[in-house]
Scaffold this motif. Structure first.
Motif, short mmCIF file in Angstrom:
data_model
loop_
_atom_site.label_atom_id
_atom_site.label_comp_id
_atom_site.label_asym_id
_atom_site.label_seq_id
_atom_site.Cartn_x
_atom_site.Cartn_y
_atom_site.Cartn_z
N UNK A 1 0.99 -1.16 0.13
CA UNK A 1 0.03 -0.14 0.02
C UNK A 1 0.81 1.08 -0.12
N UNK A 2 0.63 2.40 -0.72
CA UNK A 2 1.29 3.41 -0.77
C UNK A 2 0.82 4.70 -0.60
N UNK A 3 -0.48 4.97 -0.57
CA UNK A 3 -1.18 6.18 -0.25
C UNK A 3 -2.62 5.87 0.69
N UNK A 4 -2.69 6.90 1.36
CA UNK A 4 -3.76 6.72 2.35
C UNK A 4 -5.10 6.43 1.71
N UNK A 5 -5.98 6.00 2.39
CA UNK A 5 -7.26 5.85 1.72
C UNK A 5 -8.32 7.21 1.86
N UNK A 6 -9.10 7.13 1.13
CA UNK A 6 -10.08 8.18 1.10
C UNK A 6 -11.24 7.67 1.94
N UNK A 7 -11.68 8.64 2.80
CA UNK A 7 -12.71 8.32 3.58
C UNK A 7 -14.05 9.15 3.68
N UNK A 8 -15.05 8.70 3.24
CA UNK A 8 -16.51 9.49 2.92
C UNK A 8 -17.64 8.96 3.75
N UNK A 9 -18.28 9.77 4.50
CA UNK A 9 -19.54 9.40 5.04
C UNK A 9 -20.76 9.68 4.34
N UNK A 10 -21.68 8.76 3.89
CA UNK A 10 -22.69 9.26 2.99
C UNK A 10 -24.10 9.70 3.84
N UNK B 1 -11.81 4.27 0.17
CA UNK B 1 -11.47 3.76 -1.09
C UNK B 1 -9.73 3.68 -0.82
N UNK B 2 -8.94 2.56 -1.13
CA UNK B 2 -7.59 2.61 -1.31
C UNK B 2 -7.24 1.55 -2.34
N UNK B 3 -6.02 1.63 -2.53
CA UNK B 3 -5.36 0.81 -3.63
C UNK B 3 -4.24 -0.15 -3.27
N UNK B 4 -4.57 -1.38 -2.70
CA UNK B 4 -3.68 -2.55 -2.34
C UNK B 4 -3.10 -3.09 -3.58
N UNK B 5 -1.80 -3.07 -3.65
CA UNK B 5 -1.32 -3.94 -4.93
C UNK B 5 -1.52 -2.73 -6.14
N UNK B 6 -1.91 -1.58 -6.13
CA UNK B 6 -2.48 -0.77 -7.22
C UNK B 6 -3.91 -0.92 -7.59
N UNK B 7 -4.54 -1.87 -6.94
CA UNK B 7 -6.23 -2.22 -7.40
C UNK B 7 -6.88 -1.40 -6.60
N UNK B 8 -7.76 -0.72 -6.97
CA UNK B 8 -8.95 -0.02 -6.17
C UNK B 8 -9.72 -1.19 -5.30
N UNK C 1 -14.49 -4.02 -5.48
CA UNK C 1 -13.27 -3.46 -6.40
C UNK C 1 -14.13 -2.61 -7.46
N UNK C 2 -14.52 -1.52 -7.24
CA UNK C 2 -15.12 -0.88 -8.68
C UNK C 2 -14.06 -0.28 -9.61
N UNK C 3 -14.40 -0.36 -10.96
CA UNK C 3 -13.65 0.16 -11.73
C UNK C 3 -13.75 1.99 -11.75
N UNK C 4 -12.65 2.53 -11.07
CA UNK C 4 -12.77 3.82 -10.91
C UNK C 4 -11.93 4.57 -12.11
N UNK C 5 -11.52 3.79 -12.88
CA UNK C 5 -10.60 4.22 -14.28
C UNK C 5 -9.31 4.36 -14.03
N UNK C 6 -8.75 3.95 -12.79
CA UNK C 6 -7.27 3.88 -12.77
C UNK C 6 -6.69 3.12 -11.42
N UNK C 7 -5.82 1.90 -11.85
CA UNK C 7 -5.29 1.09 -11.09
C UNK C 7 -3.86 1.22 -10.95
N UNK C 8 -3.14 1.76 -9.79
CA UNK C 8 -1.88 1.94 -9.74
C UNK C 8 -1.60 2.16 -8.10
N UNK C 9 -0.34 1.91 -7.84
CA UNK C 9 0.05 2.09 -6.58
C UNK C 9 0.12 3.63 -6.21
N UNK C 10 -0.06 4.42 -7.13
CA UNK C 10 0.03 5.98 -7.08
C UNK C 10 -1.22 6.43 -7.83
N UNK C 11 -2.17 6.41 -7.03
CA UNK C 11 -3.56 6.86 -7.87
C UNK C 11 -3.87 8.33 -7.63
#
Length: 472
Positions: free
Chosen positions: A93-102, A110-117, A135-145
Motif C-alpha cells: 500500500x502506498x497512499x492513504x485511503x479516502x474516507x467518505x460518510x454518506x 477507497x484505497x489501492x492495495x497492490x495498485x487495485x482500487x 473493487x469498482x472500476x474507477x478508471x485507474x489502478x496504480x500504487x500511485x493513484x
C-alpha cells in the motif's frame, strides 16, 4: 486528554467567538520506515469524517520498508478512541485511503492495495470489523493513484484519479446503484518531459448535487532537474480549478489559479471549500523561486462563484498548508500547522484575514511534525462539517509519531456587527432575530448565545450581561 480555554484578543471579531475551548486526544502511535510514503503524505485526501456523535480517522501505518504498510480505521465514541479495522499486511500500500460518510449510515473507504482500487463499506449500525468490499472500476489502478473524493447530501460519491493524460472521474449514483466512469479533464501534451503530459494531481474534490469541483496542482517530471542530477526531479508550477455544473453530463471548465512556470517557482494547493451560500474558496501558496524561502511565499485565498471569476487575496506570510472551516453561523476560518502549534484565524467577507492567527495550544511542548493538519472536511461528509476537528501529529522520539485528534468549540459573542463593542446596533440585530428557531427563516446561530436552538430570553439575558462592554 487535555482541555483548555483560550482567549483571542483582537482576533475573533464580528460573527465569531471571543473564547474557544480546545480538546486534544491521542489516537495512536506510528513508526516511519524508509522507502515508504509519509503517513500524512496525501494532504489532499479526506482521512477524517464525522457520522453523528462518532468520529472516524483512517491512519496509514507502516510496518516495514518499501510499501510495507497498512491502514487502520479508528473510531471515537464516548469510550474514547479504538481501532476497529486494519487492512491486510499481505498487500503493498502506498497512499492513504479516502474516507467518505454518506449520511445513510455508511462509511466508505477507497484505497489501492497492490495498485487495485478496493472499496469498503462500513455499516455504522453494525460491526465495523467485517465491512462489505468490492473493487469498482474507477478508471485507474496504480500504487500511485493520487485520488480525491467527495460526497453529496444524496449519498452520491465522486472519486477523481490522476493518471498522466487526464483526471478521470467515477460517480456512484445512490438512486441508480451503479458507477459511471468518465474523463473529467484532459491534460495538455508536454513532449519535452518524461511525463509526456502536463499532468495534474493531488485533487481536492467537492460534490454538491451534480455540481462538481476539482482543485489540483501540476506534477511533472522536469527534464532540467533530471539533467542536473537533482534528487527530486518533479516540478509544481501551475494550479488549476475545474468546475462542472453537472458531472457526467456537462464538461468541466478550467480556471487557471496560478502559473509561475516562467520563474521556475513552486506552487501548492492547500484546500478547497464550497460554502453554504454557494461560493467556492481555495487556499494555496507559492514561491517565485522554488524552495527559496527568502522570496515571497504568501498564503493566498481565492474565492468567487462556481466556475469563477475568482478574487485572489494575500492573507499571510509564513503560514502555509492551511485548511478551511465554515462555522454553523457562516463565519469562515483557517487552521495552519506550524512546528510550535496549530494556529486559528478568521477570514472576513472580503477574503482578508481578521487580525493575526492565534495559537490553539495543542503542541503541549512537542514539535508538530510535517507540519501538517487534516480537518474533517465538509466535502467528505454528506451533511457537512458541524464541528471544527481534525488530526495532527507530534514527534514521539525514536522514529515514532503520535497521532492526535483535536476539537475546537466556539462560544458566541454578542458583538454581532463586529465593531468591537456590544451596543445598540447589536441590540437591533438581535431584536430582528428574537423568537426564531433553528430551521426557520431569519434564524442564525450567531444570535443563539446559549446554544439551545432557539433565540429566546436566555439569549437576551446573556446579551444584556455584555451590553456596553468592549470585545477583545
Amino acid at each position: 486528554m487535555c482541555l483548555s480555554a483560550l482567549l483571542f484578543p483582537g482576533l475573533l471579531v464580528g460573527q465569531t467567538p471571543g473564547t474557544v475551548q480546545v480538546k486534544t486526544e491521542t489516537i495512536c502511535e506510528v513508526t516511519v520506515y524508509s522507502g515508504n510514503t509519509d503517513p500524512f503524505w496525501g494532504y489532499h485526501q479526506p482521512i477524517v469524517a464525522r457520522a453523528g456523535e462518532r468520529v472516524y480517522a483512517a491512519i496509514l501505518e507502516p510496518w516495514g520498508e518499501a510499501f510495507q504498510q497498512r491502514w487502520s480505521l479508528y473510531e471515537r465514541s464516548e469510550r474514547g478512541w479504538r481501532r476497529v479495522y486494519t487492512s491486510s499486511k499481505d498487500q503493498r500500500l502506498n497512499q492513504p485511503p479516502l474516507l467518505l460518510a454518506d449520511g445513510r449510515g455508511k462509511l466508505h473507504a477507497f484505497f489501492w492495495p497492490e495498485g487495485t482500487c478496493a472499496h469498503l463499506q462500513f455499516d455504522l449500525s453494525g460491526s465495523l470489523e467485517v465491512p462489505a468490499q468490492d473493487s469498482p472500476d474507477v478508471g485507474y489502478n496504480d500504487l500511485w493513484p493520487y485520488a480525491g473524493g467527495g460526497v453529496n447530501p444524496q449519498g452520491d460519491l465522486l472519486v477523481i484519479t490522476s493518471p498522466y493524460p487526464e483526471h478521470r472521474s467515477a460517480l456512484y449514483e445512490t438512486s441508480a446503484g451503479k458507477w459511471t466512469r468518465g474523463t473529467a479533464v484532459v491534460h495538455a501534451s508536454r513532449p519535452e518531459s518524461p511525463s509526456q503530459y502536463d499532468r495534474h494531481c493531488y485533487p481536492f474534490v467537492v460534490l454538491r448535487g451534480r455540481e462538481a469541483h476539482i482543485f489540483s496542482t501540476q506534477d511533472v517530471a522536469d527534464p532540467e532537474k533530471i539533467a542536473r542530477g537533482d534528487s527530486f526531479t518533479y516540478s509544481f508550477r501551475k494550479l488549476d480549478y475545474y468546475y462542472s455544473p453537472g458531472v457526467g453530463n456537462t464538461s468541466f471548465k478550467a480556471v487557471s489559479v496560478l502559473n509561475i512556470d516562467g520563474t521556475k517557482g513552486w506552487v501548492h494547493n492547500d484546500d478547497m471549500l464550497l460554502d453554504r451560500s454557494g461560493r467556492i474558496h481555495l487556499l494555496y501558496w507559492y514561491q517565485t523561486e522554488e524552495r527559496n524561502w527568502r522570496t515571497d511565499s504568501p498564503q493566498m485565498h481565492a474565492f468567487g462563484p462556481p466556475g469563477g471569476p475568482l478574487t485572489h487575496v494575500k492573507i499571510g506570510q509564513g503560514f502555509v498548508e492551511g485548511r478551511l472551516y465554515e462555522a454553523p453561523d457562516g463565519a469562515l476560518y483557517a487552521v495552519w500547522p506550524r512546528r510550535d502549534d496549530l494556529y486559528l484565524g478568521r477570514l472576513a467577507e472580503d477574503g482578508t484575514l481578521v487580525g493575526a492567527p492565534a495559537p490553539l495550544g495543542v503542541s503541549q511542548g512537542k514539535e508538530i511534525s510535517g507540519p501538517r493538519v487534516f480537518l474533517a472536511p465538509p466535502r467528505a461528509m454528506a451533511f457537512g462539517a458541524s464541528v471544527l476537528e481534525g488530526v495532527y501529529r507530534v514527534s514521539a522520539g525514536n522514529g515514532r509519531y503520535e497521532i492526535r485528534y483535536f476539537q475546537v468549540t466556539f462560544r458566541p459573542t454578542p458583538d454581532f456587527n463586529g465593531d468591537g463593542e456590544v451596543g445598540f446596533d447589536d441590540f437591533f440585530l438581535f431584536g430582528d432575530a428574537f423568537g426564531k428557531k433553528g430551521g426557520q427563516a431569519g434564524f442564525s446561530a450567531k444570535f443563539d448565545l446559549d446554544g439551545d436552538g432557539e433565540i429566546g430570553f436566555g439569549d437576551f439575558f446573556a446579551f444584556a450581561a455584555e451590553f456596553g462592554k468592549k470585545v477583545g
